[in-house]
Write a protein that holds these residues in place. Structure first.
Motif, short mmCIF file in Angstrom:
data_model
loop_
_atom_site.label_atom_id
_atom_site.label_comp_id
_atom_site.label_asym_id
_atom_site.label_seq_id
_atom_site.Cartn_x
_atom_site.Cartn_y
_atom_site.Cartn_z
N THR A 65 52.53 42.94 118.28
CA THR A 65 53.49 43.54 119.21
C THR A 65 54.73 42.66 119.30
O THR A 65 54.63 41.44 119.35
CB THR A 65 52.87 43.70 120.61
N LYS A 66 55.91 43.28 119.28
CA LYS A 66 57.18 42.55 119.36
C LYS A 66 57.79 42.73 120.74
O LYS A 66 57.52 43.70 121.44
CB LYS A 66 58.15 43.08 118.30
N GLU B 96 56.37 49.92 123.82
CA GLU B 96 56.04 48.75 123.00
C GLU B 96 56.57 48.94 121.59
O GLU B 96 56.70 50.06 121.11
CB GLU B 96 54.52 48.56 122.89
N LYS C 207 55.41 47.87 117.84
CA LYS C 207 54.27 47.31 117.12
C LYS C 207 54.53 47.33 115.61
O LYS C 207 55.15 48.27 115.10
CB LYS C 207 53.01 48.12 117.40
N ILE D 40 52.64 47.79 112.29
CA ILE D 40 51.36 48.36 111.87
C ILE D 40 51.22 48.20 110.35
O ILE D 40 52.16 48.48 109.60
CB ILE D 40 51.29 49.87 112.23
N TYR E 297 56.32 58.53 119.31
CA TYR E 297 56.67 57.45 118.39
C TYR E 297 58.04 57.64 117.76
O TYR E 297 58.44 58.76 117.46
CB TYR E 297 55.67 57.39 117.22
N THR F 252 57.30 49.24 111.42
CA THR F 252 57.62 48.84 112.78
C THR F 252 57.87 50.13 113.57
O THR F 252 58.76 50.91 113.22
CB THR F 252 58.86 47.93 112.82
#
Length: 196
Positions: A2-3, A33, A35, A37, A54, A108
Motif C-alpha cells: 500500500t502506498k 487506498e 495498492k 498488485i 477502482y 498500481t
C-alpha cells in the motif's frame, strides 16, 4: 503493498477522467487506498460482494468471465488512467459476476470504498459527473466491442484492437487478445503474421 495517498493524488487521478473538488477528495480520503498488485493477482472475483471501485494508475487489468467448465472469456482491458467498470455494471445486487486480474508485471491501482463513494455522491455534483462519465465510457466501450465482434472480419477486429488498445499487443499474452476479439489463438497468430 500500500502506498501513501493524499488529496492531490485523488484529485489528479479522478481529474484525468472528470474534475473533482478538494472537498470531494477530502470526503473520499479516509476510505481510499493505493495498492501495488502483482501479476496474475485477482483484485475481484465473480461471486464476491462488491467492496471497491477502482482506477488503474499504471499497469494492465483484464476483466473476464468464466463458464461452468472453467473456460475464461476476456471482455475488457484497463490501462493507465482508466476507471474499471463501475459496480452497477459489473454486478447483480452488488455481487460481482466478473473477475478482475492484473496481467502486467504489476499494477498500481486506486481502491475507493464503494459504500463511501456512493454516500459521497449524494448531492455532490462533481462526483456524480465523474460516475456518469465512467458509466458512459464503459457502456460505449462494451457497445463498440459487441458491434465489432458481430460484424467485423478478423483483420478488422485486429485493426480496431490496435487502434483502441495501443501497444497492448506487445504487453500481454496473445490468447487474452484472441479471446477478447472472439478469435482462436491460431487465427490471431495468422492475422498478426500478415502485413499490418
Amino acid at each position: 503493498m500500500t502506498k501513501v495517498i493524499d488529496l492531490k493524488k485523488i484529485q489528479d487521478v479522478l481529474g484525468n477522467i472528470s474534475p473533482i473538488s478538494v472537498q470531494t477528495a477530502k470526503a473520499l480520503l479516509a476510505t481510499t487506498e493505493i495498492k501495488i498488485i502483482q501479476k496474475n493477482s485477482l483484485i475481484e472475483t465473480a461471486g464476491q460482494r462488491i467492496k471497491f471501485q477502482y482506477v488503474v494508475m499504471s499497469g494492465i487489468v483484464r476483466k473476464f468471465l468464466t463458464n461452468t467448465k472453467g473456460d475464461e472469456f476476456t471482455i475488457d482491458f484497463f490501462t493507465d488512467g482508466q476507471a474499471i467498470t463501475p459496480a452497477l455494471l459489473r454486478s447483480v445486487d452488488f455481487v460481482s459476476f466478473v473477475n478482475l486480474q492484473v496481467v502486467s508485471n504489476n499494477a498500481t491501482i486506486m481502491f475507493f470504498s464503494n459504500k463511501e463513494m456512493e454516500f459521497s455522491m449524494q448531492g455532490n455534483q462533481d462526483l456524480e459527473a465523474f460516475g456518469y462519465k465512467v458509466m458512459m465510457q464503459d457502456a460505449y466501450r462494451r457497445a463498440e466491442r459487441e458491434k465489432i465482434l458481430l460484424t467485423a472480419t478478423g483483420t478488422e477486429k485486429l485493426k480496431w484492437f490496435r487502434l483502441n488498445y495501443p501497444n497492448l499487443e506487445n504487453e500481454i499474452p496473445h490468447y487474452y487478445i484472441a479471446s477478447f476479439l472472439g478469435l482462436t489463438p491460431t487465427s490471431l497468430s495468422r492475422l498478426r503474421g500478415t502485413k499490418k
